[in-house]
Design a protein around this motif. Structure first.
Motif, PDB file in Angstrom:
ATOM      1  N   ARG A 122      60.635  93.357  19.682  1.00  0.00           N
ATOM      2  CA  ARG A 122      60.747  91.917  19.888  1.00  0.00           C
ATOM      3  C   ARG A 122      60.780  91.617  21.383  1.00  0.00           C
ATOM      4  O   ARG A 122      60.116  90.708  21.857  1.00  0.00           O
ATOM      5  N   MET A 150      56.123  89.393  11.473  1.00  0.00           N
ATOM      6  CA  MET A 150      56.240  88.026  11.977  1.00  0.00           C
ATOM      7  C   MET A 150      57.456  87.835  12.892  1.00  0.00           C
ATOM      8  O   MET A 150      57.895  86.702  13.100  1.00  0.00           O
ATOM      9  N   ARG A 152      59.469  87.950  16.599  1.00  0.00           N
ATOM     10  CA  ARG A 152      59.061  87.600  17.955  1.00  0.00           C
ATOM     11  C   ARG A 152      58.411  88.811  18.621  1.00  0.00           C
ATOM     12  O   ARG A 152      58.636  89.946  18.247  1.00  0.00           O
ATOM     13  N   ASP A 155      55.006  91.658  16.906  1.00  0.00           N
ATOM     14  CA  ASP A 155      54.601  91.278  15.544  1.00  0.00           C
ATOM     15  C   ASP A 155      53.807  89.973  15.545  1.00  0.00           C
ATOM     16  O   ASP A 155      52.722  89.882  14.944  1.00  0.00           O
ATOM     17  N   SER A 156      54.358  88.958  16.206  1.00  0.00           N
ATOM     18  CA  SER A 156      53.691  87.650  16.227  1.00  0.00           C
ATOM     19  C   SER A 156      52.325  87.750  16.886  1.00  0.00           C
ATOM     20  O   SER A 156      51.354  87.147  16.407  1.00  0.00           O
ATOM     21  N   HIS A 159      49.710  89.273  14.489  1.00  0.00           N
ATOM     22  CA  HIS A 159      49.191  88.290  13.539  1.00  0.00           C
ATOM     23  C   HIS A 159      48.197  87.354  14.225  1.00  0.00           C
ATOM     24  O   HIS A 159      47.121  87.051  13.680  1.00  0.00           O
ATOM     25  N   ARG A 160      48.537  86.895  15.420  1.00  0.00           N
ATOM     26  CA  ARG A 160      47.651  85.974  16.138  1.00  0.00           C
ATOM     27  C   ARG A 160      46.337  86.659  16.494  1.00  0.00           C
ATOM     28  O   ARG A 160      45.263  86.053  16.431  1.00  0.00           O
ATOM     29  N   ALA A 171      52.136  88.970   6.551  1.00  0.00           N
ATOM     30  CA  ALA A 171      53.477  89.001   7.136  1.00  0.00           C
ATOM     31  C   ALA A 171      54.469  89.362   6.046  1.00  0.00           C
ATOM     32  O   ALA A 171      54.484  88.729   4.985  1.00  0.00           O
ATOM     33  N   ASN A 185      58.278  80.084  14.503  1.00  0.00           N
ATOM     34  CA  ASN A 185      57.010  80.609  13.989  1.00  0.00           C
ATOM     35  C   ASN A 185      56.499  79.847  12.767  1.00  0.00           C
ATOM     36  O   ASN A 185      55.654  80.356  12.031  1.00  0.00           O
ATOM     37  N   LEU A 188      52.791  79.442  12.898  1.00  0.00           N
ATOM     38  CA  LEU A 188      52.162  80.752  12.709  1.00  0.00           C
ATOM     39  C   LEU A 188      52.247  81.182  11.251  1.00  0.00           C
ATOM     40  O   LEU A 188      51.272  81.699  10.690  1.00  0.00           O
ATOM     41  N   ARG A 189      53.402  80.971  10.607  1.00  0.00           N
ATOM     42  CA  ARG A 189      53.542  81.351   9.201  1.00  0.00           C
ATOM     43  C   ARG A 189      52.508  80.643   8.339  1.00  0.00           C
ATOM     44  O   ARG A 189      51.880  81.255   7.453  1.00  0.00           O
TER      45      ARG A 189
END
Length: 366
Positions: A122, A150, A152, A155-156, A159-160, A171, A185, A188-189
């Motif tokens: 993270r 998903m 911070r 991980d985020s 996904h992006r 996720a 998020n 993003l979710r």
């Protein structure tokens, strides 16, 4: 009634009774239906639950409770797949302590779709974020589903990267799929659900708890053929996922990091201990025996169309930069440009989206 509704009954307790105990109940009674219709006193004795847990489960032992839960799932657009359902991922069904079922927001990819987990700390550096993106994006473009948690940081960004590559991503949450954690998020979710799915073994409404996340991690690795760690410190929680991946027989990959960076101590140790070092997404595809997608005969190779034209002096500055922040003074020592010219060239590269200014007048490639 199909056994799925009784599996749903068991899954609805996942936030209160851990999966090992739920699996023990299934092994003891043979099916979720048998457990549902068992005599309450017999159930409490055979299930080895605490009196409080058995009481909670017995209170929810009614068809009315299941019908209400089904109504809630339909209202929120959430699907449920027990591990007896043909839609349940086959790789996940075979791991030790598999989830009884999964709640899903979005669309599960076909079962034969290759998946790779991209994970990391993270609290990560720009290098860790960059690595997550430059691996996730081309892997997604190649038709590989990117799996992450998903969280911070890495991980985020994974996904992006998958979404920017026009691919699919999953996720896996340590809470209900309708509970966004971390809260920032939310957008993003929703993007992940529109470009893949958000899944959890915990029923809707379940709030995140610290002890849910190690259990969540076994699903991240369980879905995936291989696990890529882009950046992790010595005591990073990411290493829990690596241990679970190893127990599940998954391949572990690691991005080498700067030997002076504490944020890369974990990944460098993984390489020392046998993880496969990778510097390009094709290294992962080769190791997992995943062939690149075939290009249609009329599409041509458009890989060069998106290249940004650079003047010779801009290219010189860009080639000198790296994915670690570099100060203007260091750049000027390496090249014979005046301060004004150097700042102008950096500004041009920043406008073109090729570099980013960091605190302390340092610059990094994007």
């Amino acid at each position: 009634m199909h056994n799925d509704i009784y599996m749903l009954w068991l899954s609805s307790l996942a936030g209160h009774i851990d999966s090992r105990k739920l699996n023990f109940i299934l092994d003891t009674f043979g099916t979720a239906r048998n457990a549902f219709f068992a005599n309450p006193s017999e159930f409490e004795r055979a299930s080895r639950l605490t009196p409080q847990a058995a009481k909670m489960l017995n209170e929810r032992r009614s068809l009315e409770y299941i019908e209400n839960l089904l109504g809630e799932l339909e209202k929120r657009g959430i699907a449920y797949f027990s591990r007896e359902n043909e839609r349940f991922p086959s790789e996940l069904r075979e791991i030790p302590d598999p989830p009884v079922g999964i709640f899903c927001m979005g669309t599960l990819p076909p079962d034969d779709t290759p998946m790779v987990a991209v994970i990391g700390s993270r609290k990560c550096s720009e290098y860790g974020l960059m690595a997550a993106r430059v691996f996730a994006k081309p892997l997604a473009e190649a038709g590989i589903v990117i799996v992450s948690g998903m969280a911070r940081g890495v991980d985020s960004m994974a996904h992006r990267g998958a979404i920017s590559g026009g691919g699919k991503t999953i996720a896996v949450l340590g809470c209900g799929v309708d509970v966004c954690y971390p809260a920032e998020n939310l957008e993003l979710r929703d993007q992940i659900a529109a470009n893949g799915c958000v899944i959890s073994e915990y029923p809707p409404g379940t709030k995140p708890q610290a002890y849910f996340f190690p259990a969540r991690n076994r699903i991240i690795s369980g879905l995936s053929r291989g696990v890529l760690v882009t950046e992790a410190g010595k005591k990073s929680g990411t290493l829990i996922t690596v241990n679970q991946a190893t127990e599940q027989g998954r391949e572990v990959f690691a991005v080498p990091g700067n030997i002076s960076s504490r944020l890369s101590e974990g990944t460098n140790d993984l390489i020392r201990d046998g993880a496969i070092p990778v510097s390009d997404h094709t290294d992962i595809m080769f190791a997992l025996k995943i062939s690149p997608p075939k290009k249609s005969s009329n599409s041509g190779d458009k890989s060069h169309e998106k290249k940004i034209a650079l003047a010779p002096d801009e290219k010189q500055v860009y080639d000198t930069l790296s994915f670690d922040p570099v100060s203007v003074e260091t750049l000027m020592e390496a090249m014979d440009f005046s301060p004004g010219t150097m700042m102008l060239l950096l500004a041009r590269l920043e406008i073109k989206g090729l570099v980013r200014k960091m605190p302390g007048s340092r610059y990094i490639k994007t």
